[in-house]
Structure formats: structure tokens, C-alpha cells
Design a protein around this motif. Sequence first.
Motif, PDB file in Angstrom:
ATOM      1  N   UNK A 117       0.833  -1.199   0.000  1.00 32.38           N
ATOM      2  CA  UNK A 117       0.000   0.000   0.000  1.00 32.38           C
ATOM      3  C   UNK A 117       0.872   1.256   0.000  1.00 32.38           C
ATOM      4  N   UNK A 118       1.875   1.295   0.884  1.00 30.55           N
ATOM      5  CA  UNK A 118       2.735   2.479   0.953  1.00 30.55           C
ATOM      6  C   UNK A 118       3.628   2.605  -0.277  1.00 30.55           C
ATOM      7  N   UNK A 119       3.988   1.500  -0.882  1.00 33.77           N
ATOM      8  CA  UNK A 119       4.745   1.562  -2.132  1.00 33.77           C
ATOM      9  C   UNK A 119       3.886   2.190  -3.232  1.00 33.77           C
ATOM     10  N   UNK A 120       2.617   1.783  -3.311  1.00 32.40           N
ATOM     11  CA  UNK A 120       1.708   2.379  -4.299  1.00 32.40           C
ATOM     12  C   UNK A 120       1.500   3.865  -4.020  1.00 32.40           C
ATOM     13  N   UNK A 121       1.423   4.228  -2.744  1.00 31.04           N
ATOM     14  CA  UNK A 121       1.272   5.632  -2.391  1.00 31.04           C
ATOM     15  C   UNK A 121       2.481   6.439  -2.851  1.00 31.04           C
ATOM     16  N   UNK A 122       3.670   5.891  -2.630  1.00 30.02           N
ATOM     17  CA  UNK A 122       4.892   6.572  -3.072  1.00 30.02           C
ATOM     18  C   UNK A 122       4.941   6.679  -4.593  1.00 30.02           C
ATOM     19  N   UNK A 123       4.568   5.610  -5.289  1.00 29.04           N
ATOM     20  CA  UNK A 123       4.553   5.644  -6.753  1.00 29.04           C
ATOM     21  C   UNK A 123       3.537   6.660  -7.282  1.00 29.04           C
ATOM     22  N   UNK A 124       2.412   6.780  -6.606  1.00 24.31           N
ATOM     23  CA  UNK A 124       1.423   7.787  -6.985  1.00 24.31           C
ATOM     24  C   UNK A 124       2.008   9.181  -6.821  1.00 24.31           C
ATOM     25  N   UNK A 125       2.701   9.411  -5.726  1.00 24.69           N
ATOM     26  CA  UNK A 125       3.344  10.703  -5.504  1.00 24.69           C
ATOM     27  C   UNK A 125       4.371  11.018  -6.577  1.00 24.69           C
ATOM     28  N   UNK A 126       5.174  10.020  -6.953  1.00 22.77           N
ATOM     29  CA  UNK A 126       6.172  10.215  -8.010  1.00 22.77           C
ATOM     30  C   UNK A 126       5.483  10.521  -9.343  1.00 22.77           C
ATOM     31  N   UNK A 127       4.428   9.786  -9.654  1.00 25.15           N
ATOM     32  CA  UNK A 127       3.702  10.012 -10.911  1.00 25.15           C
ATOM     33  C   UNK A 127       3.115  11.419 -10.946  1.00 25.15           C
ATOM     34  N   UNK A 128       2.515  11.854  -9.855  1.00 24.52           N
ATOM     35  CA  UNK A 128       1.936  13.198  -9.818  1.00 24.52           C
ATOM     36  C   UNK A 128       3.024  14.262  -9.931  1.00 24.52           C
ATOM     37  N   UNK A 129       4.145  14.042  -9.255  1.00 24.57           N
ATOM     38  CA  UNK A 129       5.260  14.987  -9.355  1.00 24.57           C
ATOM     39  C   UNK A 129       5.731  15.111 -10.805  1.00 24.57           C
ATOM     40  N   UNK A 130       5.920  13.959 -11.455  1.00 19.77           N
ATOM     41  CA  UNK A 130       6.390  13.980 -12.842  1.00 19.77           C
ATOM     42  C   UNK A 130       5.391  14.661 -13.775  1.00 19.77           C
ATOM     43  N   UNK A 131       4.119  14.451 -13.523  1.00 24.78           N
ATOM     44  CA  UNK A 131       3.102  15.085 -14.360  1.00 24.78           C
ATOM     45  C   UNK A 131       3.059  16.602 -14.151  1.00 24.78           C
ATOM     46  N   UNK A 132       3.205  17.038 -12.906  1.00 21.65           N
ATOM     47  CA  UNK A 132       3.054  18.468 -12.613  1.00 21.65           C
ATOM     48  C   UNK A 132       4.329  19.249 -12.892  1.00 21.65           C
ATOM     49  N   UNK A 133       5.491  18.742 -12.439  1.00 24.46           N
ATOM     50  CA  UNK A 133       6.707  19.551 -12.537  1.00 24.46           C
ATOM     51  C   UNK A 133       7.372  19.434 -13.911  1.00 24.46           C
ATOM     52  N   UNK A 134       7.943  18.285 -14.284  1.00 24.27           N
ATOM     53  CA  UNK A 134       8.627  18.262 -15.578  1.00 24.27           C
ATOM     54  C   UNK A 134       7.695  18.364 -16.784  1.00 24.27           C
ATOM     55  N   UNK A 135       6.497  17.753 -16.688  1.00 29.63           N
ATOM     56  CA  UNK A 135       5.602  17.738 -17.852  1.00 29.63           C
ATOM     57  C   UNK A 135       4.637  18.919 -17.870  1.00 29.63           C
ATOM     58  N   UNK A 136       4.562  19.667 -16.797  1.00 35.19           N
ATOM     59  CA  UNK A 136       3.700  20.852 -16.681  1.00 35.19           C
ATOM     60  C   UNK A 136       2.242  20.575 -17.051  1.00 35.19           C
ATOM     61  N   UNK A 137       1.726  19.442 -16.578  1.00 35.08           N
ATOM     62  CA  UNK A 137       0.322  19.114 -16.830  1.00 35.08           C
ATOM     63  C   UNK A 137      -0.567  20.076 -16.041  1.00 35.08           C
ATOM     64  N   UNK A 138      -1.688  20.486 -16.608  1.00 32.40           N
ATOM     65  CA  UNK A 138      -2.602  21.372 -15.880  1.00 32.40           C
ATOM     66  C   UNK A 138      -3.114  20.712 -14.598  1.00 32.40           C
ATOM     67  N   UNK A 139      -2.866  21.369 -13.485  1.00 36.88           N
ATOM     68  CA  UNK A 139      -3.228  20.808 -12.183  1.00 36.88           C
ATOM     69  C   UNK A 139      -4.738  20.643 -12.060  1.00 36.88           C
ATOM     70  N   UNK A 140      -5.500  21.576 -12.610  1.00 39.59           N
ATOM     71  CA  UNK A 140      -6.958  21.454 -12.523  1.00 39.59           C
ATOM     72  C   UNK A 140      -7.457  20.218 -13.257  1.00 39.59           C
ATOM     73  N   UNK A 141      -6.840  19.884 -14.380  1.00 41.64           N
ATOM     74  CA  UNK A 141      -7.213  18.669 -15.104  1.00 41.64           C
ATOM     75  C   UNK A 141      -6.891  17.420 -14.301  1.00 41.64           C
ATOM     76  N   UNK A 142      -5.702  17.415 -13.684  1.00 41.22           N
ATOM     77  CA  UNK A 142      -5.324  16.275 -12.838  1.00 41.22           C
ATOM     78  C   UNK A 142      -6.298  16.109 -11.678  1.00 41.22           C
ATOM     79  N   UNK A 143      -6.602  17.221 -11.009  1.00 37.93           N
ATOM     80  CA  UNK A 143      -7.524  17.151  -9.871  1.00 37.93           C
ATOM     81  C   UNK A 143      -8.915  16.694 -10.298  1.00 37.93           C
ATOM     82  N   UNK A 144      -9.365  17.166 -11.444  1.00 45.54           N
ATOM     83  CA  UNK A 144     -10.675  16.738 -11.941  1.00 45.54           C
ATOM     84  C   UNK A 144     -10.672  15.237 -12.223  1.00 45.54           C
ATOM     85  N   UNK A 145      -9.600  14.733 -12.827  1.00 44.84           N
ATOM     86  CA  UNK A 145      -9.512  13.296 -13.098  1.00 44.84           C
ATOM     87  C   UNK A 145      -9.415  12.479 -11.817  1.00 44.84           C
ATOM     88  N   UNK A 146      -8.613  12.966 -10.865  1.00 44.79           N
ATOM     89  CA  UNK A 146      -8.503  12.264  -9.582  1.00 44.79           C
ATOM     90  C   UNK A 146      -9.842  12.249  -8.844  1.00 44.79           C
TER      91      UNK A 146
END
Length: 147
Positions: A96-125
Amino acid sequence: MKRIPALRPRALEAALYRRGFERRDVRGLVILQLGIALAGTLAATMACLPLGAMAWAGAFAAGAAIASLNFYHLAGFAQKALRMERGAVTEQLLRFYLRLALTGVALYLLVVPMAAPVTGLLAGLSSVVATGVVFGLSRLASEGAAA
């Protein structure tokens, strides 16, 4: 017109049962989450296409995919945790905690290097919230009809 077998709810339910989802209501919840995530992604894509905002639709799809994967694994975790012995729970918690960490890494990669719109991510989540609302309302309606 021939239907794709993987998109039939009964085929999905059978596949989930084979993967260890023994409770019918849990299988129904997972299928509902997948349906809401797919419908939301389709709606976001159709709305964003004429506006040229496909980055937002892509962020929505990424958020919905992350939410659906986490929902799927959390549903499986909950079922396994209920029937486990004490020593085996530790392994499941580590996963469970490994999946949580992987989710955090995925969100970081989407927001920081890829500059994905945060509102779109939040809407999807938030597709998980929609699943909870729809499930709760359907339970209330079925209890009201039974009374």
C-alpha cells in the motif's frame, strides 16, 4: 455490430472475480469507477477538442487513470486484509505504501517536468468522488425501493 468482450460488464465482472475480487459489490464499485473514469475522459476530450485544450484533457485522463489504478488496488487490498492472518498484513501495508509513493512520483512527474494542468489532474482524480456519490445514491435508492 459486434461488441468488444472486454467492455461488457459481465465479462469485466468475471475477470475481476478471477483476479480475486470475491465480493460482488466490490466488483461493481471497480467497474463503476472504470466507467466513470472512461466517460469523464471521453467528455473531457470532446469538450477540449474544439477549444484546443487537449493538455487539460490529457491531464484529466492521467488523473482518472491514477485514481482508477489506486481504487482497483485499494479494493483488492481491503478484501485481502479482511481475511488475512496477522503476519501477512504487514506485506499488504508495505505494498500500500509503495503504491502511495509511486502515486506521488507520478503526480510529481506530471506536474513539474511535464507541466500538466493541475486542474485537469484534480478533476480526473476526483472521479473516485463521483464513484462514491453514484454508489451511495444508488444504495439509498435501492433501500428506499425495498422499504
